[in-house]
Enzyme design. Structure first.
Site, PDB file in Angstrom:
ATOM      1  N   LYS A 234       0.916  -1.351   0.025  1.00 21.08           N
ATOM      2  CA  LYS A 234      -0.095   0.125  -0.080  1.00 21.08           C
ATOM      3  C   LYS A 234       1.048   1.327  -0.024  1.00 21.08           C
ATOM      4  CE  LYS A 234      -4.016  -2.082   2.209  1.00 21.08           C
ATOM      5  NZ  LYS A 234      -4.647  -1.846   3.570  1.00 21.08           N
TER       6      LYS A 234
ATOM      7  N   SER B  69      -1.369   0.620   6.573  1.00 19.53           N
ATOM      8  CA  SER B  69      -1.877  -0.263   7.340  1.00 19.53           C
ATOM      9  C   SER B  69      -2.769  -1.367   6.961  1.00 19.53           C
ATOM     10  CB  SER B  69      -2.619   0.370   8.706  1.00 19.53           C
ATOM     11  OG  SER B  69      -2.584  -0.786   9.698  1.00 19.53           O
ATOM     12  N   ASP B  70      -2.592  -2.537   7.509  1.00 17.52           N
ATOM     13  CA  ASP B  70      -3.507  -3.629   6.888  1.00 17.52           C
ATOM     14  C   ASP B  70      -3.598  -4.420   8.185  1.00 17.52           C
ATOM     15  OD1 ASP B  70      -4.757  -4.819   4.204  1.00 17.52           O
ATOM     16  OD2 ASP B  70      -3.955  -6.486   5.602  1.00 17.52           O
ATOM     17  N   THR B  71      -4.946  -4.856   8.436  1.00 14.78           N
ATOM     18  CA  THR B  71      -5.429  -5.736   9.614  1.00 14.78           C
ATOM     19  C   THR B  71      -5.912  -6.956   8.973  1.00 14.78           C
ATOM     20  OG1 THR B  71      -5.541  -3.970  10.908  1.00 14.78           O
ATOM     21  CG2 THR B  71      -6.592  -5.972  11.463  1.00 14.78           C
TER      22      THR B  71
ATOM     23  N   GLY C 110      -0.382  -4.872  10.097  1.00  8.82           N
ATOM     24  CA  GLY C 110       1.070  -4.512   9.554  1.00  8.82           C
ATOM     25  C   GLY C 110       1.046  -2.958   9.389  1.00  8.82           C
TER      26      GLY C 110
END
Length: 193
Positions: free
Chosen positions: A58, A76-78, A113
């Protein structure tokens, strides 16, 4: 508090109202800019590493000229991981029911992350929390989906919503990480920029 950030124009690349609320709550001034990115990952990648990888992808969607000196980008990534499966955002109501039934009575992992990037530096990290759900009955699952419509949330739930109040029996790690942003770890990272 984070006086070292005053020299930066900070961009949060997220449409998530929860991430925006958490970053604002940390006392960080920011603007929002998002880009569509490919959320595929290598099939052989360990599941715990996927969010860090996706947060970096991203970030890299923003070209160098879009991040001149004085700009700082946060991506961010969840993901929710249960029984060896990544549970993303549910496709529809039936998928949300399936996910909540899978999580019911079990402990799963939430990994977020984060990548923080400036023209001079890039830092990526991931934080993991373990969440245990009590046994949920069909009526509770239906009530939650009907009233909270969790279609924009990984694993089909938000810990800060009704299901978190009544359905979560245990949490090991950061509550805010489960919401979508590991605030303590991000704060430590930002202090270093």
């Amino acid at each position: 508090m984070l006086s070292n950030l005053k020299k930066y124009h900070i961009i949060l690349a997220s449409k998530s109202p929860r991430r925006q609320e958490l970053l604002r709550g940390m006392g960080v001034d920011f603007s929002i800019m998002t880009k569509e990115t490919d959320e595929r990952f290598p099939s052989e990648m360990p599941l715990d590493e996927v969010p860090k990888y996706l947060s970096l992808q991203k970030s890299l969607a923003f070209a160098e000229e879009e991040l001149p000196t004085g700009y700082l980008l946060i991506t961010s990534d969840t993901v929710v991981i249960c029984e060896g499966e990544i549970l993303g955002k549910p496709k529809d109501r039936a998928d949300a029911v399936r996910m909540l039934q899978l999580l019911s009575g079990k402990t799963h992992h939430v990994v977020t992350g984060v990548t923080v990037r400036s023209a001079e530096k890039t830092e990526s990290f991931a934080v993991r929390s373990n969440v245990t759900f009590a046994q949920l009955d069909a009526e509770e699952i239906d009530y939650y989906i009907e009233h909270c419509k969790p279609y924009d949330k990984a694993g089909a739930y938000g810990i800060q919503e009704w299901i978190g109040y009544v359905g979560i029996s245990g949490l090991e790690g950061s509550f805010y990480n489960v919401m979508g942003l590991p605030t303590r770890r991000l704060y430590q990272c930002l202090k270093g920029f």
